[in-house]
Scaffold this active site. Sequence first.
Site, mmCIF file in Angstrom:
data_model
loop_
_atom_site.group_PDB
_atom_site.id
_atom_site.type_symbol
_atom_site.label_atom_id
_atom_site.label_comp_id
_atom_site.label_asym_id
_atom_site.label_seq_id
_atom_site.Cartn_x
_atom_site.Cartn_y
_atom_site.Cartn_z
ATOM 1 C CB SER A 128 28.606 29.957 26.399
ATOM 2 O OG SER A 128 27.407 29.852 27.127
ATOM 3 C CE LYS A 182 29.095 33.391 25.676
ATOM 4 N NZ LYS A 182 28.952 34.604 26.405
ATOM 5 C CG HIS A 185 24.804 31.292 23.635
ATOM 6 N ND1 HIS A 185 24.889 31.964 24.841
ATOM 7 C CD2 HIS A 185 24.620 29.992 23.951
ATOM 8 C CE1 HIS A 185 24.767 31.099 25.827
ATOM 9 N NE2 HIS A 185 24.606 29.895 25.324
ATOM 10 C CG ASN A 186 25.387 35.768 25.843
ATOM 11 O OD1 ASN A 186 25.770 34.632 25.590
ATOM 12 N ND2 ASN A 186 26.013 36.536 26.710
ATOM 13 C CD GLU A 189 22.174 33.256 28.809
ATOM 14 O OE1 GLU A 189 23.127 32.702 28.210
ATOM 15 O OE2 GLU A 189 22.353 34.050 29.755
HETATM 16 P P1 NBP Z 1 36.296 40.326 35.255
HETATM 17 O O1 NBP Z 1 35.475 40.649 34.074
HETATM 18 O O2 NBP Z 1 35.790 40.695 36.595
HETATM 19 O O3 NBP Z 1 37.752 40.966 35.060
HETATM 20 C C1 NBP Z 1 38.729 40.835 36.066
HETATM 21 C C2 NBP Z 1 40.055 40.510 35.464
HETATM 22 O O4 NBP Z 1 40.413 41.504 34.485
HETATM 23 C C3 NBP Z 1 41.154 40.514 36.502
HETATM 24 O O5 NBP Z 1 42.073 39.508 36.182
HETATM 25 C C4 NBP Z 1 41.754 41.899 36.315
HETATM 26 O O6 NBP Z 1 43.086 42.008 36.788
HETATM 27 C C5 NBP Z 1 41.712 42.009 34.832
HETATM 28 N N1 NBP Z 1 41.910 43.359 34.294
HETATM 29 C C6 NBP Z 1 41.112 44.440 34.343
HETATM 30 BR BR1 NBP Z 1 39.537 44.519 35.263
HETATM 31 N N2 NBP Z 1 41.601 45.505 33.708
HETATM 32 C C7 NBP Z 1 42.790 45.100 33.246
HETATM 33 C C8 NBP Z 1 43.818 45.756 32.518
HETATM 34 N N3 NBP Z 1 43.679 47.019 32.126
HETATM 35 N N4 NBP Z 1 44.909 45.055 32.207
HETATM 36 C C9 NBP Z 1 45.042 43.769 32.593
HETATM 37 N N5 NBP Z 1 44.111 43.087 33.283
HETATM 38 C C10 NBP Z 1 42.996 43.757 33.609
HETATM 39 O O7 NBP Z 1 36.657 38.762 35.252
HETATM 40 P P2 NBP Z 1 35.703 37.506 35.003
HETATM 41 O O8 NBP Z 1 34.391 37.672 35.674
HETATM 42 O O9 NBP Z 1 36.534 36.321 35.318
HETATM 43 O O10 NBP Z 1 35.431 37.548 33.431
HETATM 44 C C11 NBP Z 1 36.459 37.496 32.455
HETATM 45 C C12 NBP Z 1 35.868 37.604 31.073
HETATM 46 O O11 NBP Z 1 34.965 36.534 30.871
HETATM 47 C C13 NBP Z 1 35.048 38.871 30.834
HETATM 48 O O12 NBP Z 1 35.233 39.320 29.512
HETATM 49 C C14 NBP Z 1 33.637 38.460 31.029
HETATM 50 O O13 NBP Z 1 32.715 39.215 30.274
HETATM 51 C C15 NBP Z 1 33.673 37.041 30.569
HETATM 52 N N6 NBP Z 1 32.685 36.261 31.329
HETATM 53 C C16 NBP Z 1 32.038 35.297 30.717
HETATM 54 C C17 NBP Z 1 31.129 34.547 31.401
HETATM 55 C C18 NBP Z 1 30.452 33.481 30.691
HETATM 56 O O14 NBP Z 1 29.494 32.905 31.172
HETATM 57 N N7 NBP Z 1 30.913 33.156 29.530
HETATM 58 C C19 NBP Z 1 30.847 34.746 32.743
HETATM 59 C C20 NBP Z 1 31.502 35.713 33.347
HETATM 60 C C21 NBP Z 1 32.429 36.461 32.622
HETATM 61 P P3 NBP Z 1 43.347 42.432 38.351
HETATM 62 O O15 NBP Z 1 43.186 41.174 39.131
HETATM 63 O O16 NBP Z 1 44.730 42.926 38.333
HETATM 64 O O17 NBP Z 1 42.343 43.474 38.688
#
Ligand code: NBP
Length: 479
Positions: A128, A182, A185-186, A189
């Site tokens: 988070s 988690k 938590h959300n 939130e």
């Molecule tokens: P995204 O959720 O936008 O995912 C993009 C990434 O996933 C890229 O690296 C992309 O590769 C890869 N990807 C996809 Br799409 N399909 C794929 C596949 N079939 N095989 C391999 N790679 C694949 O990225 P993010 O916004 O950085 O979020 C990452 C994770 O973190 C998510 O689960 C999200 O829910 C979570 N998250 C959490 C928070 C938080 O506050 N905790 C915030 C935002 C996100 P590519 O570059 O080749 O397309």
Amino acid sequence: GKANIGVVGLAVMGSNLARNLASREGNTVAILNRSYEKTQKLLDEHPEAGFLPARDYEEFAATLAKPRTAIIMVKAGRGTDAVIDELVRVFEPGDIIVDGGNALFTDTIRREKAVRETGINFVGAGISGGEEGALNGPSIMPGGSAEAWQTLGPILRSIAAVAEGEPCVTHVGTDGAGHFVKMIHNGIEYADMQLIAEAYDLIRRGTGKSPAEIADIFAEWNRGELESYLIEITAEVLRQTDPATGEPLVDVILDQAGAKGTGAWTVQTALDLGVPVSGIAEAVFARSLSSKPAQRAAAAELPGPDGTFDIHDADAFVEDVRQALYASKIIAYSQGFDAIVAGAEQYGWDIKKGDIAAIWRGGCIIRAQFLNRITEAYAADPGLVALVTAPYFADAVTRTQQAWRRVVVAAAEAGIPSPAFSSSLAYYDGLRADRLPAALVQGQRDFFGAHTYKRIDREGTFHTLWSGDRSEVSAVDTH
Ligand code: NBP
């Protein structure tokens, strides 16, 4: 040398987490992304990190020291399964795969079971704090085996946020426990944000104060018992002027709230567990209602007060709203912890509630002073049946409840929607009620479905012969 940790998925979250890992003493970080462009970009922009890039899974596995440890940060869902399949192919028994994405906890339970059969450890870890948290220190909620935690613990401790000297990470429980917590938590939130939004709305409509003036009020509240990241950023948002129009930004933002689904997951899960998370549910529903423009337009001419109301003492009203917010917030957190307790029981997790509150004190969106009080409450009584009944919180609702009632009444009379404030109060009154009309509901159920009832004065299960002579008979309990 080889890398002691790897990151797969280098979008914003993964690249920030990789940089965070690389910045800590003793870590060498291997990186892999489906398309190499993101890997190259990260290498170009951050040569100081000393990343070891890989072009494919074989190279990635060869770059990692054993036991190999890799954190997946890809789009949750099919992407996660695809990456797990590849890692299982190139990893060996004893290696550790961590999913740091926002996976649904039941997916994590399924994945952990499947991966464990190969002898590889699988850890679902809730992370988070958004982009900034990933880079500078998130709150981390790992599940998985105790064995995996041995290796993973020191690495995660090195990158987590620190609150009062303690890293904001703990081994939450086995398999899906981390992603479950988690998710809750959300959900909390969502409730906290909705409560703050209702407080703003009431103050604005009640006192006619401008968003900038209300920003000052929130900044003031942030110095007291409401101190939290969400109150702090609310003041920032309210103070913001739109450069294009010169209007307060909040007045030019379309009033339709989006959602990515974790709030809905929390409510769906709580429904299955039979836990009334009404504050969270109202927050999710409030976003849904806001995003129905056709219904809202159709209903706009329906009768009711126009949302303005007369307040003779604005300062007193603002203080009432502050107290109502605090009381409602206690209910929202109490309900969230009830869901954690129920989930732990259902799925066999040994979750330390006080430790969960402690790791939410830093790095995450709901970070707040207030969480110390929750940790203390569970330390004093690990078997606490409802957070709101702990002495500190019971005192707080005793102190605030008159203001809470005044605010809910004022909102109802003025026609200002306050679903989270009012449902929290209804929950509170329901919980403390001596008798509930649930007795009548049981009577109705017995009438139309012979669902039976119990009595307050005798053991056993009973049914009234409603379509016969209306005498009472002993019955087999059919619920
Ligand atoms: P995204 O959720 O936008 O995912 C993009 C990434 O996933 C890229 O690296 C992309 O590769 C890869 N990807 C996809 Br799409 N399909 C794929 C596949 N079939 N095989 C391999 N790679 C694949 O990225 P993010 O916004 O950085 O979020 C990452 C994770 O973190 C998510 O689960 C999200 O829910 C979570 N998250 C959490 C928070 C938080 O506050 N905790 C915030 C935002 C996100 P590519 O570059 O080749 O397309």
